[in-house]
Scaffold this motif. Structure first.
Motif, PDB file in Angstrom:
ATOM      1  N   VAL A   1       6.690   6.094 -12.523  1.00  0.00           N
ATOM      2  CA  VAL A   1       5.584   5.153 -12.317  1.00  0.00           C
ATOM      3  C   VAL A   1       5.917   3.851 -13.030  1.00  0.00           C
ATOM      4  N   GLU A   2       6.314   3.948 -14.276  1.00  0.00           N
ATOM      5  CA  GLU A   2       6.616   2.764 -15.087  1.00  0.00           C
ATOM      6  C   GLU A   2       7.734   1.942 -14.447  1.00  0.00           C
ATOM      7  N   ASP A   3       8.815   2.604 -14.042  1.00  0.00           N
ATOM      8  CA  ASP A   3       9.945   1.894 -13.425  1.00  0.00           C
ATOM      9  C   ASP A   3       9.521   1.192 -12.138  1.00  0.00           C
ATOM     10  N   LEU A   4       8.800   1.912 -11.297  1.00  0.00           N
ATOM     11  CA  LEU A   4       8.366   1.347 -10.021  1.00  0.00           C
ATOM     12  C   LEU A   4       7.378   0.200 -10.231  1.00  0.00           C
ATOM     13  N   MET A   5       6.427   0.378 -11.127  1.00  0.00           N
ATOM     14  CA  MET A   5       5.436  -0.662 -11.375  1.00  0.00           C
ATOM     15  C   MET A   5       6.080  -1.932 -11.931  1.00  0.00           C
ATOM     16  N   THR A   6       7.074  -1.784 -12.761  1.00  0.00           N
ATOM     17  CA  THR A   6       7.766  -2.943 -13.329  1.00  0.00           C
ATOM     18  C   THR A   6       8.405  -3.774 -12.217  1.00  0.00           C
ATOM     19  N   VAL A   7       9.009  -3.099 -11.263  1.00  0.00           N
ATOM     20  CA  VAL A   7       9.622  -3.785 -10.116  1.00  0.00           C
ATOM     21  C   VAL A   7       8.547  -4.397  -9.223  1.00  0.00           C
ATOM     22  N   LEU A   8       7.505  -3.628  -8.935  1.00  0.00           N
ATOM     23  CA  LEU A   8       6.460  -4.081  -8.016  1.00  0.00           C
ATOM     24  C   LEU A   8       5.662  -5.252  -8.577  1.00  0.00           C
ATOM     25  N   GLU A   9       5.507  -5.283  -9.880  1.00  0.00           N
ATOM     26  CA  GLU A   9       4.775  -6.371 -10.528  1.00  0.00           C
ATOM     27  C   GLU A   9       5.443  -7.714 -10.219  1.00  0.00           C
ATOM     28  N   LYS A  10       6.765  -7.708 -10.159  1.00  0.00           N
ATOM     29  CA  LYS A  10       7.510  -8.930  -9.836  1.00  0.00           C
ATOM     30  C   LYS A  10       7.510  -9.191  -8.329  1.00  0.00           C
ATOM     31  N   LYS A  11       7.575  -8.122  -7.563  1.00  0.00           N
ATOM     32  CA  LYS A  11       7.663  -8.247  -6.105  1.00  0.00           C
ATOM     33  C   LYS A  11       6.332  -8.669  -5.475  1.00  0.00           C
ATOM     34  N   TYR A  12       5.223  -8.185  -6.033  1.00  0.00           N
ATOM     35  CA  TYR A  12       3.890  -8.482  -5.503  1.00  0.00           C
ATOM     36  C   TYR A  12       2.996  -9.024  -6.626  1.00  0.00           C
ATOM     37  N   PRO A  13       3.286 -10.229  -7.113  1.00  0.00           N
ATOM     38  CA  PRO A  13       2.555 -10.741  -8.282  1.00  0.00           C
ATOM     39  C   PRO A  13       1.069 -11.010  -8.031  1.00  0.00           C
ATOM     40  N   GLU A  14       0.638 -11.085  -6.797  1.00  0.00           N
ATOM     41  CA  GLU A  14      -0.765 -11.366  -6.493  1.00  0.00           C
ATOM     42  C   GLU A  14      -1.539 -10.123  -6.055  1.00  0.00           C
ATOM     43  N   SER A  15      -0.915  -8.964  -6.063  1.00  0.00           N
ATOM     44  CA  SER A  15      -1.592  -7.748  -5.613  1.00  0.00           C
ATOM     45  C   SER A  15      -2.579  -7.252  -6.674  1.00  0.00           C
ATOM     46  N   VAL A  16      -3.838  -7.404  -6.372  1.00  0.00           N
ATOM     47  CA  VAL A  16      -4.892  -7.003  -7.293  1.00  0.00           C
ATOM     48  C   VAL A  16      -4.924  -5.477  -7.434  1.00  0.00           C
ATOM     49  N   GLU A  17      -4.767  -4.769  -6.328  1.00  0.00           N
ATOM     50  CA  GLU A  17      -4.797  -3.303  -6.365  1.00  0.00           C
ATOM     51  C   GLU A  17      -3.659  -2.758  -7.217  1.00  0.00           C
ATOM     52  N   LEU A  18      -2.490  -3.364  -7.078  1.00  0.00           N
ATOM     53  CA  LEU A  18      -1.333  -2.938  -7.861  1.00  0.00           C
ATOM     54  C   LEU A  18      -1.571  -3.173  -9.350  1.00  0.00           C
ATOM     55  N   LYS A  19      -2.088  -4.332  -9.689  1.00  0.00           N
ATOM     56  CA  LYS A  19      -2.350  -4.645 -11.100  1.00  0.00           C
ATOM     57  C   LYS A  19      -3.399  -3.691 -11.680  1.00  0.00           C
ATOM     58  N   ASN A  20      -4.405  -3.360 -10.884  1.00  0.00           N
ATOM     59  CA  ASN A  20      -5.435  -2.438 -11.373  1.00  0.00           C
ATOM     60  C   ASN A  20      -4.855  -1.046 -11.613  1.00  0.00           C
ATOM     61  N   LEU A  21      -4.061  -0.563 -10.672  1.00  0.00           N
ATOM     62  CA  LEU A  21      -3.462   0.768 -10.842  1.00  0.00           C
ATOM     63  C   LEU A  21      -2.527   0.785 -12.054  1.00  0.00           C
TER      64      LEU A  21
ATOM     65  N   SER B   1       0.826  -1.215   0.000  1.00  0.00           N
ATOM     66  CA  SER B   1       0.000   0.000   0.000  1.00  0.00           C
ATOM     67  C   SER B   1       0.860   1.264   0.000  1.00  0.00           C
ATOM     68  N   PHE B   2       2.025   1.217   0.646  1.00  0.00           N
ATOM     69  CA  PHE B   2       2.922   2.377   0.623  1.00  0.00           C
ATOM     70  C   PHE B   2       3.446   2.610  -0.796  1.00  0.00           C
ATOM     71  N   TYR B   3       3.763   1.520  -1.484  1.00  0.00           N
ATOM     72  CA  TYR B   3       4.227   1.638  -2.866  1.00  0.00           C
ATOM     73  C   TYR B   3       3.127   2.182  -3.777  1.00  0.00           C
ATOM     74  N   LEU B   4       1.905   1.750  -3.534  1.00  0.00           N
ATOM     75  CA  LEU B   4       0.782   2.260  -4.324  1.00  0.00           C
ATOM     76  C   LEU B   4       0.633   3.766  -4.123  1.00  0.00           C
ATOM     77  N   GLU B   5       0.759   4.215  -2.885  1.00  0.00           N
ATOM     78  CA  GLU B   5       0.696   5.654  -2.604  1.00  0.00           C
ATOM     79  C   GLU B   5       1.792   6.395  -3.353  1.00  0.00           C
ATOM     80  N   LEU B   6       2.974   5.811  -3.370  1.00  0.00           N
ATOM     81  CA  LEU B   6       4.090   6.426  -4.082  1.00  0.00           C
ATOM     82  C   LEU B   6       3.777   6.520  -5.579  1.00  0.00           C
ATOM     83  N   CYS B   7       3.192   5.483  -6.129  1.00  0.00           N
ATOM     84  CA  CYS B   7       2.795   5.509  -7.548  1.00  0.00           C
ATOM     85  C   CYS B   7       1.762   6.592  -7.805  1.00  0.00           C
TER      86      CYS B   7
END
Length: 171
Positions: free
Chosen positions: A61-81, A43-49
């Motif tokens: 955003v793109e750089d962070l999301m690329t990293v987070l996609e691998k780090k949190y592969p099951e995060s629905v909120e992250l994938k939606n954002l 959730s902190f990473y999502l706020e940062l995005c």
């Protein structure tokens, strides 16, 4: 603001929201970075995005999301954002569609996920299919300004002026 003195949970969210409302983005980023040292939380990473999106810093955003996609592969909120961000940027729309399909597979009733999927379809030019998703979201919440905006965009393309007038009249 010292993260080691703040109780996690509601207090952290109140501080983040207060700083964002005041558009004190640099302070919010600094605060979030301090929070990461004390507790890793998606959730902190999502706020940062969100902050990077508000600052119109698409590359961060793109750089962070690329990293987070691998780090949190099951995060629905992250994938939606991430899917919504890609659609806003009109980039990697097929990837955005896959991300959005994942979110809908987890929760078909979530308005944000329905709207995101419709928005990606809209960007891909599938107006009729997008319209069905926007109408579903609108019927669940006819006062959400973003859903209204997307629905009206579809109705404009389809020359459905009477529908647009009904929406605005109801709102």
């Amino acid at each position: 603001l010292k993260p080691n003195r703040i109780k996690f949970g509601r207090n952290v969210n109140l501080i983040i929201n207060h700083l964002k409302r005041k558009k004190r983005y640099d302070e919010t980023i600094s605060f979030l970075q301090d929070m990461f040292r004390h507790k890793e939380d998606v959730s902190f990473y999502l706020e940062l995005c969100y902050i990077y999106i508000m600052q119109k810093n698409g590359q961060k955003v793109e750089d962070l999301m690329t990293v987070l996609e691998k780090k949190y592969p099951e995060s629905v909120e992250l994938k939606n954002l991430y899917a919504y961000f890609l659609a806003m940027e009109n980039r990697k729309l097929q990837h955005a569609l896959k991300l959005s399909e994942f979110t809908l597979s987890r929760d078909r009733e979530n308005l944000a996920y329905i709207d995101t999927y419709g928005y990606i379809l809209f960007k891909l030019g599938n107006i009729e299919e997008a319209l069905s998703f926007f109408e579903k979201a609108y019927h669940k919440n006819p006062f959400d300004s973003e859903i209204i905006e997307h629905l009206v965009d579809c109705y404009q393309i389809k020359n459905r002026t009477e529908k647009i007038l009904q929406i605005y009249k109801y709102a």
